[in-house]
Design a protein around this motif. Structure first.
Motif, short mmCIF file in Angstrom:
data_model
loop_
_atom_site.label_atom_id
_atom_site.label_comp_id
_atom_site.label_asym_id
_atom_site.label_seq_id
_atom_site.Cartn_x
_atom_site.Cartn_y
_atom_site.Cartn_z
N ASN A 1 0.83 -1.21 0.00
CA ASN A 1 0.00 0.00 0.00
C ASN A 1 0.86 1.25 0.00
O ASN A 1 0.58 2.22 -0.72
N SER B 1 0.72 3.67 -3.16
CA SER B 1 0.13 4.99 -2.85
C SER B 1 1.14 6.09 -3.14
O SER B 1 0.78 7.13 -3.70
N GLY C 1 -4.61 6.78 -4.91
CA GLY C 1 -3.56 6.81 -3.91
C GLY C 1 -4.12 7.01 -2.51
O GLY C 1 -3.69 6.37 -1.55
N CYS C 2 -5.12 7.89 -2.42
CA CYS C 2 -5.75 8.15 -1.11
C CYS C 2 -6.50 6.93 -0.60
O CYS C 2 -6.50 6.64 0.60
#
Length: 298
Positions: free
Chosen positions: A170, A174, A197-198
């Motif tokens: 992640n 991200s 990405g968020c």
């Protein structure tokens, strides 16, 4: 830092208790509204629901029930609280969502060749469907790709360690997506990179906002006046656990066990449930035929 993450998690839990909607979905809705593109959001919701139904349908066929539905832009979760979850089942259920997305895209693209006029009405659905499917295949927990990777790593590590490793992806993806978003500010503005990405960052903070499945409790089936009987042929190497997974709530199941010598025996679901209470569910049917267990079948 841990204190802040804990506070954010508690806030998300409070929102979850009030609304069956993931907070990121609300943010996504506001984003589309601000960009005056509500129709695109409606399309995305339909694509997400199709994705989630793929998980639900396959999970039900494998013998799991939906324990709680939560509208979210990504992922489903399986409830491990009642019994150890079969990692093979997790992989099958995880890839079901993306497969549905790819199938929808394939059907629509094929339709364009036959009826080109429908392209204007279905191009957004096809585009969003394939993007959602590809995004969910990233090896990031709790995305579907992350669940597949965690299931594989679980063969060598504990579940907790396997999930922690997939969560590290992640951070990588991200960072990559947000970096590409910054680059797009100077080349070709692409807000989708920022949103994706968020979502991954929020997945790090909290991975509990997902649909939850748990094994169907076949021992609490309600008897109907009339139930359809289904016959399933299986080999003698299958386990009681595998038989239990194929007992359906609204049907009465009879298993035809094909023995190695070519003969067969019948096991109805009542006998299977009775055996699973007194004998380990990991026991194979062929082992039940041995002298130690032979009386259990009669």
């Amino acid at each position: 830092m841990k204190g802040k993450l804990k506070a954010v998690t508690k806030k998300l839990e409070w929102i979850k208790s009030k609304l069956p909607i993931h907070p990121t979905f609300i943010l996504l809705f506001l984003w589309f509204v601000l960009n005056d593109n509500l129709l695109c959001f409606v399309t995305f919701v339909l694509v997400v629901l199709a994705h989630e139904y793929g998980h639900y349908f396959v999970a039900k066929k494998l013998g799991y029930k939906l324990d709680g539905f939560f509208v979210a832009p990504y992922g489903v979760s399986l409830n491990y609280s009642e019994r150890a979850f079969d990692s093979r089942d997790e992989v099958i259920i995880a890839i079901a969502g993306p497969v549905v997305n790819f199938a929808i895209t394939l059907v629509l693209v094929s339709l364009w060749w036959i009826v080109p006029e429908v392209y204007n009405f279905t191009s957004d659905i096809a585009g969003q469907s394939i993007m959602l499917g590809m995004y969910n295949l990233l090896p990031c927990y709790p995305l579907d790709g992350g669940r597949v990777l965690a299931s594989y790593l679980q063969k060598y590590l504990t579940r907790e360690k396997a999930v922690n490793i997939t969560r590290k992806f992640n951070y990588f993806f991200s960072f990559l997506l947000l970096s590409l978003f910054i680059v797009s500010l100077f080349i070709d503005f692409n807000p989708t990179l920022c949103l994706c990405g968020c979502f991954l960052i929020l997945g790090i903070i909290d991975s509990k906002f997902e649909c939850r499945y748990q094994p169907i409790n076949v021992f609490k089936k309600k008897t109907k006046d009339f139930s359809k009987t289904i016959f399933l042929s299986v080999n003698s190497e299958v386990t009681l656990s595998q038989l239990l997974k194929h007992i359906e709530v609204n049907k009465y199941t009879i298993f035809v066990v094909i023995l190695k010598n070519g003969n067969s025996i019948y096991l109805d679901e009542g006998k299977v449930k009775k055996l699973s209470i007194t004998i380990p569910v990991s026991t194979k049917i062929c082992d039940l035929l041995k002298e130690d267990y032979n009386n259990s079948l009669h």
